[in-house]
Scaffold this active site. Structure first.
Site, PDB file in Angstrom:
ATOM      1  N   ASN A   9       4.333  -2.905   2.072  1.00 22.57           N
ATOM      2  CA  ASN A   9       3.333  -3.025   1.006  1.00 22.57           C
ATOM      3  C   ASN A   9       2.929  -4.492   0.933  1.00 22.57           C
ATOM      4  OD1 ASN A   9       1.851  -3.091  -1.323  1.00 22.57           O
ATOM      5  ND2 ASN A   9       3.541  -2.558  -2.692  1.00 22.57           N
ATOM      6  N   LYS A  11       0.710  -5.881  -0.840  1.00 24.68           N
ATOM      7  CA  LYS A  11       0.272  -6.301  -2.183  1.00 24.68           C
ATOM      8  C   LYS A  11      -1.006  -7.147  -2.077  1.00 24.68           C
ATOM      9  CE  LYS A  11       5.044  -5.837  -3.623  1.00 24.68           C
ATOM     10  NZ  LYS A  11       6.140  -6.238  -4.498  1.00 24.68           N
ATOM     11  N   HIS A  94       3.288   2.222  -8.334  1.00 21.10           N
ATOM     12  CA  HIS A  94       4.072   1.001  -8.125  1.00 21.10           C
ATOM     13  C   HIS A  94       4.330   0.305  -9.459  1.00 21.10           C
ATOM     14  CE1 HIS A  94       5.400  -2.885  -6.732  1.00 21.10           C
ATOM     15  NE2 HIS A  94       5.663  -2.305  -5.582  1.00 21.10           N
ATOM     16  N   GLU A  96       4.305  -2.675 -10.301  1.00 26.35           N
ATOM     17  CA  GLU A  96       3.331  -3.720 -10.658  1.00 26.35           C
ATOM     18  C   GLU A  96       2.071  -3.105 -11.262  1.00 26.35           C
ATOM     19  OE1 GLU A  96       3.395  -5.609  -6.819  1.00 26.35           O
ATOM     20  OE2 GLU A  96       5.473  -6.196  -7.208  1.00 26.35           O
ATOM     21  N   GLU A 166      12.233   2.136  -6.530  1.00 25.90           N
ATOM     22  CA  GLU A 166      12.155   0.676  -6.534  1.00 25.90           C
ATOM     23  C   GLU A 166      12.607   0.153  -7.900  1.00 25.90           C
ATOM     24  OE1 GLU A 166       9.165  -0.802  -3.357  1.00 25.90           O
ATOM     25  OE2 GLU A 166       8.059  -0.452  -5.194  1.00 25.90           O
ATOM     26  N   GLY A 172      10.951  -8.453  -5.524  1.00 28.88           N
ATOM     27  CA  GLY A 172      10.513  -9.841  -5.407  1.00 28.88           C
ATOM     28  C   GLY A 172      11.469 -10.842  -6.028  1.00 28.88           C
ATOM     29  N   SER A 212      13.481  -6.174  -2.456  1.00 26.31           N
ATOM     30  CA  SER A 212      14.156  -7.254  -1.721  1.00 26.31           C
ATOM     31  C   SER A 212      14.890  -6.783  -0.465  1.00 26.31           C
ATOM     32  CB  SER A 212      15.108  -8.027  -2.647  1.00 26.31           C
ATOM     33  OG  SER A 212      14.382  -8.619  -3.708  1.00 26.31           O
TER      34      SER A 212
HETATM   35  P1  13P Z   1       9.921  -6.987  -2.255  1.00 22.53           P
HETATM   36  O1  13P Z   1      10.407  -6.444  -0.945  1.00 22.53           O
HETATM   37  O2  13P Z   1       9.109  -8.243  -2.108  1.00 22.53           O
HETATM   38  O3  13P Z   1      11.040  -7.119  -3.245  1.00 22.53           O
HETATM   39  O4  13P Z   1       8.905  -5.895  -2.863  1.00 22.53           O
HETATM   40  C1  13P Z   1       9.276  -4.575  -2.899  1.00 22.53           C
HETATM   41  C2  13P Z   1       8.091  -3.773  -3.298  1.00 22.53           C
HETATM   42  O5  13P Z   1       7.608  -3.867  -4.408  1.00 22.53           O
HETATM   43  C3  13P Z   1       7.496  -2.881  -2.287  1.00 22.53           C
HETATM   44  O6  13P Z   1       6.553  -2.045  -2.860  1.00 22.53           O
END
Ligand code: 13P
Length: 249
Positions: A9, A11, A94, A96, A166, A172, A212
């Site tokens: 992803n 982003k 997601h 976010e 997740e 992150g 992560s």
């Molecule tokens: P990270 O791998 O940067 O922690 O992000 C995970 C994520 O949100 C994938 O959709």
């Protein structure tokens, strides 16, 4: 055997030139993998990504979409638009999107319906926040996220659903859920599906872990019996790391 998947992803990262260059590195260096590999570039790069990967087995997927088919929704993208540029799979839910753009379970239920109507595959994300885990509510939160957005589907619809657990506190942050924590939750998800539908459905669904994931921890996380792959954020932006993760099975 359940389908193994490693999805990147991206982003809100990578402009067009960076997309081209990362895809170039991926196509030159990605070996045959046990896992199906997907990447989710930003909307403005999707069509180019699709063109570059047309003959490659890496699948280009979307990061989000609106639940309406068209209309006065400035800044939004529809299922039909994604399909028109070669995208047949979309990430929905997601954390976010939930946290920064106010997406609720109710909106997500509409989005998954629209994706289903368009015969798209869905990578459905969910996961608890840190406070939920600290207060021991994480199983309840995850169960209600799944129920509210997905449990109105008949069993037959689930062939188009990939789940991605997740935990928000691991996204992150550099703090990964331990392989044991991931396994515990993935097992719980499978049990929840078995209770609501059937053992057969529960055992057939791919459940990815996200938060992560890095080359150094992917192998151990993916080795857990109920973890079928990963949804990768930061580490998907470096070809070397993403390839190392895709090879971790
Ligand atoms: P990270 O791998 O940067 O922690 O992000 C995970 C994520 O949100 C994938 O959709």
């Amino acid at each position: 055997m359940r389908r193994k998947i490693v999805a990147g992803n991206w982003k809100m990262n990578m402009d067009l030139a960076q997309t081209e260059s990362l895809i170039d590195e991926l196509t030159r260096n990605m070996p045959e993998t046990v896992a199906d590999v997907m990447i989710a570039p930003t909307f403005t790069s999707l069509y180019r990504a699709f063109q570059l990967l047309r003959t490659h087995k890496i699948e280009v997927i979307g990061q989000n979409m609106h639940y309406e088919d068209n209309g006065a929704f400035t800044g939004e993208i529809s299922a039909g638009m994604l399909k028109s540029v070669g995208v047949n799979t979309v990430i929905l839910g997601h954390s976010e999107r939930r946290a920064y753009f106010g997406e609720t379970d109710e909106m997500l239920a509409k989005k998954v319906d629209t994706a289903m109507k368009h015969e798209m595959e869905i990578v459905f994300c969910f996961g608890e926040e840190l406070e939920d885990r600290k207060s021991g509510n994480h199983f309840q939160v995850v169960e209600s996220q799944l129920k509210n957005a997905l449990f109105h589907f008949p069993e037959s619809a689930w062939k188009n659903i990939i789940l991605a657990y997740e935990p928000v506190w691991a996204i992150g942050t550099g703090e990964t859920a331990s392989p044991e924590q991931a396994q515990e939750m993935h097992k719980f998800i499978r049990e929840t599906l078995a209770a609501a539908y059937s053992e057969e459905l529960a055992n057939g669904i791919s459940i990815l872990y996200g938060g992560s994931v890095k080359p150094g921890n992917a192998g151990e996380i993916f080795s857990k019996p109920d973890v079928d792959g990963g949804l990768i954020g930061g580490a998907a932006l470096k070809a070397e790391d993403f390839i190392a993760i895709a090879k971790s099975f």
